[in-house]
Design an enzyme around this catalytic site. Structure first.
Site, PDB file in Angstrom:
ATOM      1  N   GLY A   1      -1.719 -19.862 -10.320  1.00  0.00           N
ATOM      2  CA  GLY A   1      -2.956 -19.269 -10.144  1.00  0.00           C
ATOM      3  C   GLY A   1      -3.957 -20.509 -10.803  1.00  0.00           C
ATOM      4  O   GLY A   1      -3.564 -21.625 -10.720  1.00  0.00           O
TER       5      GLY A   1
ATOM      6  N   ASP B   1      -5.008 -11.314  -7.310  1.00  0.00           N
ATOM      7  CA  ASP B   1      -6.273 -10.867  -7.376  1.00  0.00           C
ATOM      8  C   ASP B   1      -7.289 -11.567  -6.283  1.00  0.00           C
ATOM      9  O   ASP B   1      -8.327 -11.243  -6.122  1.00  0.00           O
ATOM     10  CB  ASP B   1      -6.943 -11.668  -8.868  1.00  0.00           C
ATOM     11  CG  ASP B   1      -6.110 -11.192  -9.917  1.00  0.00           C
ATOM     12  OD1 ASP B   1      -5.443  -9.873  -9.774  1.00  0.00           O
ATOM     13  OD2 ASP B   1      -5.979 -11.805 -10.953  1.00  0.00           O
TER      14      ASP B   1
ATOM     15  N   MET C   1      -6.316  -3.515 -10.406  1.00  0.00           N
ATOM     16  CA  MET C   1      -6.154  -4.862 -11.161  1.00  0.00           C
ATOM     17  C   MET C   1      -7.193  -5.879 -10.538  1.00  0.00           C
ATOM     18  O   MET C   1      -7.800  -5.402  -9.644  1.00  0.00           O
ATOM     19  CB  MET C   1      -5.029  -5.447 -11.345  1.00  0.00           C
ATOM     20  CG  MET C   1      -4.050  -4.899 -12.562  1.00  0.00           C
ATOM     21  SD  MET C   1      -2.292  -5.900 -12.552  1.00  0.00           S
ATOM     22  CE  MET C   1      -1.857  -5.321 -14.138  1.00  0.00           C
TER      23      MET C   1
HETATM   24  O1  F6P Z   1      -3.744 -12.123 -12.220  1.00  0.00           O
HETATM   25  C1  F6P Z   1      -3.045 -11.049 -11.955  1.00  0.00           C
HETATM   26  C2  F6P Z   1      -3.037  -9.775 -13.131  1.00  0.00           C
HETATM   27  O2  F6P Z   1      -2.275  -8.849 -12.809  1.00  0.00           O
HETATM   28  C3  F6P Z   1      -4.374  -9.332 -12.937  1.00  0.00           C
HETATM   29  O3  F6P Z   1      -4.735  -8.673 -12.131  1.00  0.00           O
HETATM   30  C4  F6P Z   1      -4.308  -8.680 -14.342  1.00  0.00           C
HETATM   31  O4  F6P Z   1      -5.548  -8.357 -15.033  1.00  0.00           O
HETATM   32  C5  F6P Z   1      -3.566  -9.369 -15.331  1.00  0.00           C
HETATM   33  O5  F6P Z   1      -2.752 -10.202 -14.624  1.00  0.00           O
HETATM   34  C6  F6P Z   1      -2.425  -8.931 -16.120  1.00  0.00           C
HETATM   35  O6  F6P Z   1      -1.809  -9.573 -16.905  1.00  0.00           O
HETATM   36  P1  F6P Z   1      -0.358  -9.205 -17.667  1.00  0.00           P
HETATM   37  O7  F6P Z   1       0.644  -9.244 -16.726  1.00  0.00           O
HETATM   38  O8  F6P Z   1      -0.490 -10.294 -18.551  1.00  0.00           O
HETATM   39  O9  F6P Z   1      -0.935  -7.967 -18.140  1.00  0.00           O
END
Ligand code: F6P
Length: 365
Positions: free
Chosen positions: A117, A142, A184
């Protein structure tokens, strides 16, 4: 004849359906079309820092197209130029770029394909500046990466969220409840907007449009007066009330993106219940949206991205990220991508489409 003999591939940041499809496409295409060796770097930039790098053969990447996650592993913390390191219990940040570049050279790689990303692209830019040739491939559920209309993984997450919203309908209807489903997406509402549209959610609440609780409660009451005794709300984890704060689930100190959002559906459900007296229930989808097999759309996109990335690497064309514009695969300079977020613009046609079919965006626009 191409001077490129060996290319490394890594996946950085959070996992996402379709990563394996890209790894497969890059590897097969480099081997089949260009006779170039491929090295798999384990756990994203962490593996490059620690020299955990293994050859990837054609057979190694056979049978992984449909599988979620990444066979290489990933890290959303590793950063060769600003690596979090615990020293006597204290978090410090070290520049490990020299050892990272030494590993790159030691393993006789000519270039990297970095799949990730905006964070991965920002780190890639730092490595490009230090002499490592890189091709970028954009991933995230996202869909918030600058320069591309679509990232792979997004369609799968939309599909999962839409199915969850569909399933919530029956309980909402049977029990005459207000049911909230939290999706998310961080600060971008693409996932919520598309899932909400796909499932006909009554309210779609996005990070880009701060909601007005009065508008939401009026909308639900009016539905009640028309005999619709339930409402379905698709709410982004990044949504917030006008004048309010986003709900933070946790702070991850050693992550470049420290804030993890989550919990707005529970807060908003309580607010609606207090205000209207209606029974509410909230479901937070969380990582379910990132798991499992990619949709055919994501498999095709990931494969197209991977083949183009391989073509660029084989041709010695570096420092660009592959991207989708309309139905064409284009390239965008990696230097332009890192650190930017592609949120929903105010004039996004899908917002009008949602309102045209009677969904509320929780605010008077
Ligand atoms: O960027 C992808 C994502 O799944 C977001 O939608 C979410 O806010 C974040 O990553 C969650 O991160 P982690 O897996 O570190 O909890």
């Amino acid at each position: 004849m191409s001077k490129i003999r060996r290319v490394g591939v890594l996946t950085g940041g959070g996992d996402c359906p379709g990563l394996n499809a890209v790894i497969r496409a890059v590897t097969k295409s480099l081997i089949l079309e260009n006779n170039i060796e491929v090295m798999g770097i384990e756990d994203g930039f962490q593996g490059l820092i620690e020299n955990r790098i293994r050859p990837l053969s054609f057979d190694d990447v056979s049978g992984i197209l449909q599988i979620g996650g990444t066979i290489l592993g990933t890290s959303n913390k590793a950063n060769p130029v600003n690596q979090p390191v615990l020293v006597n219990g204290k978090l410090e940040y070290h520049d490990l770029s020299k050892q990272t570049i030494a590993n790159f050279k030691k393993r006789k790689m000519d270039a990297l394909v970095c799949i990730g990303g905006d964070g991965t692209m920002a780190i890639s830019k730092e490595l490009i500046d230090r002499g490592i040739p890189i091709v970028g491939v954009p991933k995230t559920i996202d869909n918030d990466i600058y320069g591309t209309d679509y990232t792979f993984g997004h369609d799968t997450a939309v599909t999962i969220a839409a199915e969850a919203l569909d399933r919530i309908h029956t309980t909402a209807q049977s029990h005459h409840r207000v049911m909230l489903v939290e999706t998310m997406g961080r600060y971008a509402g693409w996932l919520t907007l598309r899932a909400g549209l796909a499932s006909g959610a009554d309210l779609i609440l996005l990070p880009e449009l701060d909601y007005d609780l009065d508008v939401i409660c009026d909308f639900i009451s009016k539905r009640g007066k028309k005999g619709r005794r339930f409402s379905i709300i698709a709410v982004s984890e990044g949504a917030k009330e006008q004048g309010g704060e986003r709900v933070v689930r946790r702070i991850v100190e050693d992550s470049p993106e420290k804030i993890r959002l989550g919990g707005i559906a529970i807060k908003l459900g309580n607010d609606i219940e207090d205000r209207t007296g209606l029974v509410t229930r909230a479901t937070v989808l969380g990582h379910l949206q990132r798991g499992g097999s990619p949709t055919p759309f994501d498999r095709v996109l990931a494969t197209r991205f991977g083949v183009r990335a391989a073509d660029l690497a084989a041709a010695g064309q570096f420092n660009d990220m592959v991207a989708l514009q309309g139905d064409s695969i284009i390239t965008v300079p990696i230097a332009e991508v890192g650190g930017k977020t592609r949120i929903i613009p105010v004039d996004e046609p899908l917002l009008d489409v949602a309102e045209a079919v009677g969904s509320s965006l929780g605010v008077v626009r």
